[in-house]
Every structure is written in structure tokens, then in C-alpha cells.
Design an enzyme around this catalytic site. Structure first.
Site, PDB file in Angstrom:
ATOM      1  N   SER A 238       1.320  -1.354  -0.113  1.00 25.62           N
ATOM      2  CA  SER A 238       0.238  -0.007   0.669  1.00 25.62           C
ATOM      3  C   SER A 238       0.651   1.206  -0.418  1.00 25.62           C
ATOM      4  O   SER A 238       2.126   1.114   0.069  1.00 25.62           O
ATOM      5  CB  SER A 238      -0.798  -0.013   1.206  1.00 25.62           C
ATOM      6  OG  SER A 238      -2.235   0.532   1.016  1.00 25.62           O
ATOM      7  N   GLN A 260      -1.041   4.303   6.509  1.00 26.44           N
ATOM      8  CA  GLN A 260      -0.791   3.068   4.750  1.00 26.44           C
ATOM      9  C   GLN A 260       0.182   2.845   6.188  1.00 26.44           C
ATOM     10  O   GLN A 260       0.393   1.155   5.225  1.00 26.44           O
ATOM     11  CB  GLN A 260      -0.081   4.275   4.423  1.00 26.44           C
ATOM     12  CG  GLN A 260      -1.413   4.719   2.927  1.00 26.44           C
ATOM     13  CD  GLN A 260      -2.432   3.501   2.826  1.00 26.44           C
ATOM     14  OE1 GLN A 260      -2.350   1.670   2.430  1.00 26.44           O
ATOM     15  NE2 GLN A 260      -4.071   3.280   3.390  1.00 26.44           N
ATOM     16  N   GLU A 328      -0.742   5.598  -5.271  1.00 27.76           N
ATOM     17  CA  GLU A 328      -2.459   4.300  -5.202  1.00 27.76           C
ATOM     18  C   GLU A 328      -2.824   5.637  -4.564  1.00 27.76           C
ATOM     19  O   GLU A 328      -3.969   6.093  -5.518  1.00 27.76           O
ATOM     20  CB  GLU A 328      -1.888   3.314  -3.720  1.00 27.76           C
ATOM     21  CG  GLU A 328      -3.264   2.521  -3.711  1.00 27.76           C
ATOM     22  CD  GLU A 328      -3.285   1.199  -3.034  1.00 27.76           C
ATOM     23  OE1 GLU A 328      -2.381   1.476  -2.281  1.00 27.76           O
ATOM     24  OE2 GLU A 328      -4.001   0.593  -2.839  1.00 27.76           O
ATOM     25  N   HIS A 329      -2.857   5.826  -3.103  1.00 31.17           N
ATOM     26  CA  HIS A 329      -3.420   7.148  -2.539  1.00 31.17           C
ATOM     27  C   HIS A 329      -2.740   8.709  -2.995  1.00 31.17           C
ATOM     28  O   HIS A 329      -1.850   8.299  -1.816  1.00 31.17           O
ATOM     29  CB  HIS A 329      -3.678   7.013  -1.564  1.00 31.17           C
ATOM     30  CG  HIS A 329      -4.461   5.407  -1.117  1.00 31.17           C
ATOM     31  ND1 HIS A 329      -3.619   4.388  -0.350  1.00 31.17           N
ATOM     32  CD2 HIS A 329      -5.518   5.455  -0.787  1.00 31.17           C
ATOM     33  CE1 HIS A 329      -4.318   3.019  -0.511  1.00 31.17           C
ATOM     34  NE2 HIS A 329      -5.878   3.565  -0.329  1.00 31.17           N
ATOM     35  N   HIS A 421      -9.484 -15.029 -47.137  1.00 29.45           N
ATOM     36  CA  HIS A 421      -9.837 -13.295 -46.741  1.00 29.45           C
ATOM     37  C   HIS A 421     -11.019 -12.731 -47.782  1.00 29.45           C
ATOM     38  O   HIS A 421     -11.335 -12.557 -48.002  1.00 29.45           O
ATOM     39  CB  HIS A 421      -8.596 -12.890 -45.772  1.00 29.45           C
ATOM     40  CG  HIS A 421      -8.473 -13.159 -44.887  1.00 29.45           C
ATOM     41  ND1 HIS A 421      -7.599 -14.035 -44.485  1.00 29.45           N
ATOM     42  CD2 HIS A 421      -8.684 -12.091 -43.355  1.00 29.45           C
ATOM     43  CE1 HIS A 421      -7.717 -14.264 -43.165  1.00 29.45           C
ATOM     44  NE2 HIS A 421      -8.604 -13.152 -42.799  1.00 29.45           N
TER      45      HIS A 421
END
Lengths: 431, 431
Positions: A238, A260, A328-329, A421
């Protein structure tokens, strides 16, 4: 206690590089053991799952039936919670559900000038497996955050696995599962649970996608089954990064960093501020508050090894440093946080203003707390409803459309030397 | 030539299982060699890239500068194409761009009853690397399909790598790159190119995400760098599944099957029809048309090893079988295909009606031709603009919001024994 750096330091660059360097190495022995367990479960099914579960979790299950927790038991767990916990969980679940409902997407079609219809159909995945770690890391909030987006997406079958070492079932985890729409749970964990979800057993049909955090064995097993089933990102430790103008109480910022750091010795908590006096104040707050924390040993190691207070020239430079870290934060603990948010391109979640403490986002603000770590916010997103939806292209070419498009496909296919194709397109041309 | 099965066969189940079984094993020696190359490039940068490129592609580059292809050269390649190729490429690019523009997403915010603002910000990834295989598999259509969604998403830097064995630069590939917004290209390939994109070198800044198909070395290198950068799915062999009511010309269906079979001996082409007489007709068409195909050897092996014509009880059963297979490409070659599409939950792209031949989707219908293979359509989606966007949660809690939410976070955090989380929330409560 925590490193202090300044962007004015002569050796700031190498110090900063060292601070943000990560050891992403994977223990090959753990990988080998996890893969052996997965292969064994793929071959022997329930029997192998029960063996590993009894061995690792000190249980005495006879059959996989003994491991099943029904939805009725989850609802009962919810009903028997203390009133404050029940209410808090329900408030959180409601807010998380409401936020995620905004992530629902609708399919669409367009009709071109030839009357051909082209579009994108959006449907929920059929089935999802949710891994919930056992013991101390059994977080009811993670159950809400992982299962609710699948539930809102409309996934009809959500299977939860959660190891119960020694047999103890966390009632908060079961209550959260009830609120988040989990269909059924099994008291199994580790690589054996991941294998059961991916390959299926007699008792547990295989699922299409597996999400949720776990230890190194779980991560190795998820990596191994990826491709056979979908998986979420494999999360790193974290991270919190706080940008502060120096006018938030120092104790608040110190505690935000702790929140954290208390997760894990490898967690990373960083403060960026242009105010050197404030940096010193936060240092003092850290020293003062640390002894009051039950997890002080973990916090101390995390701050000492991976934490930092960095004094920057100004708030704009703080934003630039933050963007390099892509945390992350990210808390913008300043006046008028709006003026900084556009300078911050890479973060999992941005918490704006002094009241937006990360813990509110972790539990009950509404947005997901499963966020990209380890700089992956440069290219990935919070867990969301979109992770449990899939798109299918719809191509309905009209007769007139085929007449217009076949010659285009013919030229391009021949340019790639793919004559079948070209011919298959040409066949649709009216002579 | 091609297996015929019937769902009425006594041994249909085991035959079907054998047909759809896949060998997903990865050669550990290729993995080892690819990883060694990646590590070497990570350590030595440009110098290592040049060495490997000269060795594997028989080139004589002195510096990385020699490998650069500028945007001007791409535009020049477009201008000097034969008129029919230029026009076809421009038509395809325009249609692909227009379809993908519908995939653009907008961020949003909501304001709750406390005046807190919650939302989702959507921004483009900063930089993308596009891998384009060399030699015969250098498909300009793949350049359009991989780069255009990134370009439409607004990715400002799109770097392309494409090996040029012997020094030959495919002008169609460069022209497609010009149309699809590629910023710059390098004549490098293999694991060394993936490493240069992921780790960066003196000449090439690292990118945030790598997409595009490649051989086993490229796949192994992408797997290795995943996490450091984002990657797209690692694609398996191509697949087509046709559901036909027996009223489409048999030659059309045979050629549609060929159009996937010609890609690769491991490609899978399957026809499902309730009309046994039509099944026999398609068999005859296959025998008749195969000798006319330049790639007949590949087609024959693909059909013999992995192809099948399966006679079903009715069209509804055909849909059920198709859903089990979850194919990359699915043609519903019937009257009123609308009545079947909702029975088909898992496919990368669904081609509806007799005019919707897969080759149109491969080149110019508009939707992407990078699609989930190997049953991953159960949980994944076509490549799209969404793969080049990322979401960031925005959490701006008001003072009133903090008063309401902090007690909720406090209870839940204490339930998880995370006291710093609880305390950081409590600090925001007014005494």
C-alpha cells in the site's frame, strides 16, 4: 524515524531513486510450490482441496460440503452483529453500491450510410471468484470493495473463498459478503482455493474471473491460472502520498501517514510540502504519536525503510514529484485543492482537501479501495464495475454495405497475401 | 479433410472435448532466452538493442538513430502507395476511427447529501508501444487496429517497433502507421524491442503500455515486463465459428472457414448447422476450393487437426455449443440473425447475417479485429479505446461529510484492528 529530503539537496535524485525503488522479485520456490498445488487440484479436485485445507489450516473437513457457507449463514452473521457494526457496514455498503452504479455502461449501435449496423454489446461476466485472506488480514471492507462491483455489474454467481485457520469464521467478513451479493462461500484458501476456482471441482463449478488480495502463494497461483480465467491486478504494498501546504494540523498528517504504514512494513508513506517548518512539525508529531499506536512496530519499520518527508520548492514541484511516484492514494491537503488536481495525472485515487482523509475512502466514501499500486496508476484503474463487464462487437453488414466494403477488404487482404480473406469478401459481391 | 461430428453421436462429448482442447504450454527455453535478452537490454540499453537487432535481423546498424523511422517517412510511404491501396487503407482507417470514437468515455462527478463530491476522472495513458511482427506476418490492418484506439483515446506518444529482417521496410505498414497516428517507429523487434519499450534506452523513453501481436519470444518478453508496464492480452491462434441454417451458399461458408484456417495451422474453423445435407455440401465445397488456395497446405492442416463440421439438432443447440466454445469470431449466417444473438453470450465479435463475412470485420467494417481468443471472451473484450484510458477516483469530502462518515470509518477500522485508520478519521471530527 523518517527520512527528510529536500529537492534542493545536491544528491536529491539518487536519494529519491533509492526511496522509490521497488523489489518486484518473486520467490521461485514459492512459485514452484504454488504451481504444484494448482496442478494437483486440477487433477484430483475436491479430494486435493480438502487435503491441503486440513493440512495448512489445521481443519478436519471430511468433504467439500463441510467447507460450504451458505447465503443463509451470511445473512445470519449480519443479523447477529453488534448494532454499531451492522449499521456501519450497511452504510458503507449502500454508499459503495450507489457510487458503483454510476459505472454501469450501456451497449450501443450505430447505422452507417449503407444501412449496416455496428455496435458494442455489454454484458456481465457469468461467474466470479473472490479471494479473501484469512487471519488478521481478513478485512470485511475488502469483501465489500471486491464483491460489490461484480454484484452491481450483474454477475449472477459470486463464489467467495476464505481460509479459516483453526476453524474460526470471521463474522464481519460473512456479514459483508451478505451485503455485497456473494452467492456462496467456502472455508478454503491458498493456492488450492485459487485452483478450485479456476479449474472447478465436483462441488465448485469453475468461475470466469478471480479477484481479491492474497499472500505470495495466492499471487503465484493467480499468475499461473491467468489466461484460463481472468484475474485482477496483483497488488503491491500500500502507498500514501500527501501533498500539504503546511496548514493542516501536523497530527492529522502524521496519522494519515501512519494509516498506510500500519498495513505492512513494505508500505510507503510520503509527505511532500514546501514548508520546511511544517515538515519539522510533522516529524515531531510522528515521534509523539507513534508510541500510542498498537501497530507501532510495523509503522516504525515502514516509515524508517520506505517513508519520507520531502521539502519541495513549491506546491507545483510537489505535484511533479508526486506524478513521478504515481501513488495508489494521493491526498491534496491544501486550500483550493482544485487548482492542483489537473497537475496530478497519475494516482489511483485523489483525496481533495483537508477533510478527505484516506480512511474515509478505505471504508465508506463510495469509490473503490482496490487501487493500482507500484506506479501502475500510469496505465491502470481502480477496480470497478467495468472489470466485471465484457464487450462484444456486433457487425451486421447490409447487402449494400457488403458491395461497398468487399472491394476495400479485397485490396487490403491481397496486400497481406491472405487470398481466402479476399475471396470470402468477393463472394458477397453481386455479379 | 475436416472432421464431421453430430451432437447425436454417442461419443459426441469426448470428441468435442478433444476438438476444443488447447495446448497452452509455454516453452521454458524460449522464456529463459527472452528474459535474458530483456535483462541485458534493461542493463545496457541501446547498445544491446543494436547488437541483437544486427544479429537476428542481419542488419548493420551503427546506432539506434539508424533504426528510427520518422513520421515524415510514414507519410511519404502513404503518398507513394498505389492508388487502390492508398484509398482502401484510408477508407478502412476512417471507418475504424469513427467506430472507435463512440468508445470515448467521459468522467463524471456526483455530489452527495453532505455536499461531498465523488467522481471518476478519465484520462489517456501518456505513452504506448506498438509491436508489429516482421516478415510475412507484418499486417498493415493490425497497425490500424492496434494504434487507432490509442490515437482516438488521445495518447500523445505512440512508438512503433517493427523488425525488418534483411532491411526491407513494408511500405503498407508504414502507411498504416501514418494514418493511425503513430508518432515514431524503430526497425527493431523481438524480446529486445519489448525490453527497450518497457525499460527505455537513451534514444527511446520507456512507454506505459505495450500492445500488439508477436512470436513466442515477444509473448514471453511481454509476460516478463507485465506489471512494470501494461500489456494487452497474449493472443492465441485465430478462431472462427459459423452457425448456418443451410441456406447460405456452401462455397461462401467454406471460404469463410478458409479465411481463418489460412492464418495458422493451429487456427480453428468450425461450422455448426442443423442441416446434414448442407454439412455434406460444405464438405464438397472445401474439397473443390482448397486446391485453388495459395495457402492450401496451411488450410489443410488447420482444418484436419482443429476444424470440424458439427451437425446439431437445431439452431438453438448450435447456439449452446457455440457458447461453450466462446469463439473469437462468430458468424450467424441465418435468416433473422437477431433471434439468435441473445442466445450467444460469449464471443469476441458477432457477425450477423449472410453478408457479414468475417473478412469485412478484419479490415474495414470499423470494430476492432484484436479480439479475445481461447475462450477468454467469457471475461474479456475486443481491444478498444478503453484500453488506452485510465480512471482515477476523485474524493472531495466536505466538512459535513467528514462528520457523517468518520464515525462509520471508525467502527469498521476498529473491526479490522487498524487503529491509525480509525484515529485519522476521528481527527476530522469537531469536538
Amino acid at each position: 524515524m523518517i527520512k527528510q529530503l529536500s529537492t534542493l539537496d545536491q544528491d536529491f535524485e539518487p536519494q529519491f531513486e533509492k526511496l522509490v525503488a521497488r523489489d518486484a522479485s518473486v520467490d521461485p520456490e514459492i512459485t514452484r510450490r504454488a504451481e504444484a498445488i494448482v496442478q494437483d487440484v486440477a487433477a484430483r479436485g475436491d479430494e486435493a482441496v480438502i487435503e491441503y485445507t486440513n493440512r495448512f489450516d489445521h481443519l478436519n473437513l471430511k468433504t467439500m460440503e463441510d467447507a460450504i457457507v451458505t447465503r443463509e449463514e451470511m445473512l445470519q452473521a449480519l443479523e447477529t452483529l453488534p448494532a454499531d457494526q451492522k449499521q456501519a457496514l450497511e452504510t458503507a455498503a449502500k454508499r459503495i453500491r450507489e457510487f458503483h452504479e454510476h459505472q454501469l455502461e450501456k451497449g450501443w449501435t450505430i447505422t452507417d450510410s449503407y444501412g449496416s449496423v455496428l455496435g458494442q454489446r455489454i454484458t456481465a461476466i457469468d461467474s466470479v471468484g473472490l479471494y479473501v485472506p484469512g487471519g488478521k488480514a481478513a478485512y470485511p471492507s475488502s469483501v465489500l470493495m471486491n464483491a460489490m462491483p461484480a454484484h452491481v455489474a450483474g454477475v449472477p454467481r459470486i463464489e467467495m473463498v476464505f481460509p479459516t485457520p483453526g476453524g474460526e469464521r470471521n463474522q464481519l467478513v460473512l456479514a459483508a459478503a451478505a451485503l455485497a451479493g456473494v452467492s456462496r462461500a467456502f472455508t478454503i484458501g491458498g493456492a488450492q482455493a485459487v485452483a478450485a476456482l479456476a479449474y472447478g471441482t465436483k462441488t465448485l463449478d469453475p468461475v470466469d474471473k478471480i479477484v481479491g488480495p492474497g499472500n505470495a502463494y495466492v499471487a503465484a497461483a493467480k499468475r499461473y491460472v491467468f489466461g484460463r480465467v481472468g484475474i485482477d491486478m496483483i497488488a503491491g504494498p500500500s502507498e500514501i502520498l500527501v501533498i500539504c501546504d503546511g496548514k493542516t494540523p501536523a497530527d492529522w498528517i502524521a496519522m494519515d501517514l501512519f494509516s498506510q504504514a500500519e498495513h505492512d512494513e513494505l508500505a510507503q508513506a510520503i509527505l511532500l510540502t514546501p514548508d520546511a517548518a511544517f515538515a519539522a512539525e510533522v516529524q515531531k508529531s510522528i515521534e509523539k504519536l507513534l508510541p500510542t499506536m498498537p501497530r507501532k512496530a510495523i509503522i516504525e519499520k515502514s516509515l524508517a525503510n520506505r517513508g519520507a518527508i520531502i521539502v519541495t520548492r513549491d506546491l507545483l514541484e510537489a505535484c511533479k514529484v508526486a506524478d513521478t511516484i504515481s501513488p495508489e492514494h494521493l491526498e491534496i491537503s491544501t486550500e483550493n485543492p482544485e487548482q492542483w488536481v489537473d497537475h496530478l495525472r497519475h494516482a489511483g485515487a485523489i483525496f481533495m482537501g483537508r477533510w478527505s482523509v484516506e480512511a474515509l475512502g478505505d471504508y465508506c466514501a463510495g469509490p473503490n479501495h482496490v487501487l493500482p499500486t507500484s506506479r501502475t496508476a500510469r496505465f491502470s484503474s481502480p477496480l470497478g464495475v467495468y472489470d466485471f463487464l465484457k464487450r462484444t462487437s456486433i457487425i451486421h453488414v447490409s447487402e449494400a454495405g457488403a458491395q461497398a466494403l468487399a472491394p476495400v477488404a479485397d485490396v487490403l487482404a491481397r496486400g497481406e497475401h491472405l487470398i481466402a480473406h479476399a475471396t470470402s469478401a468477393d463472394y458477397r459481391l453481386k455479379k
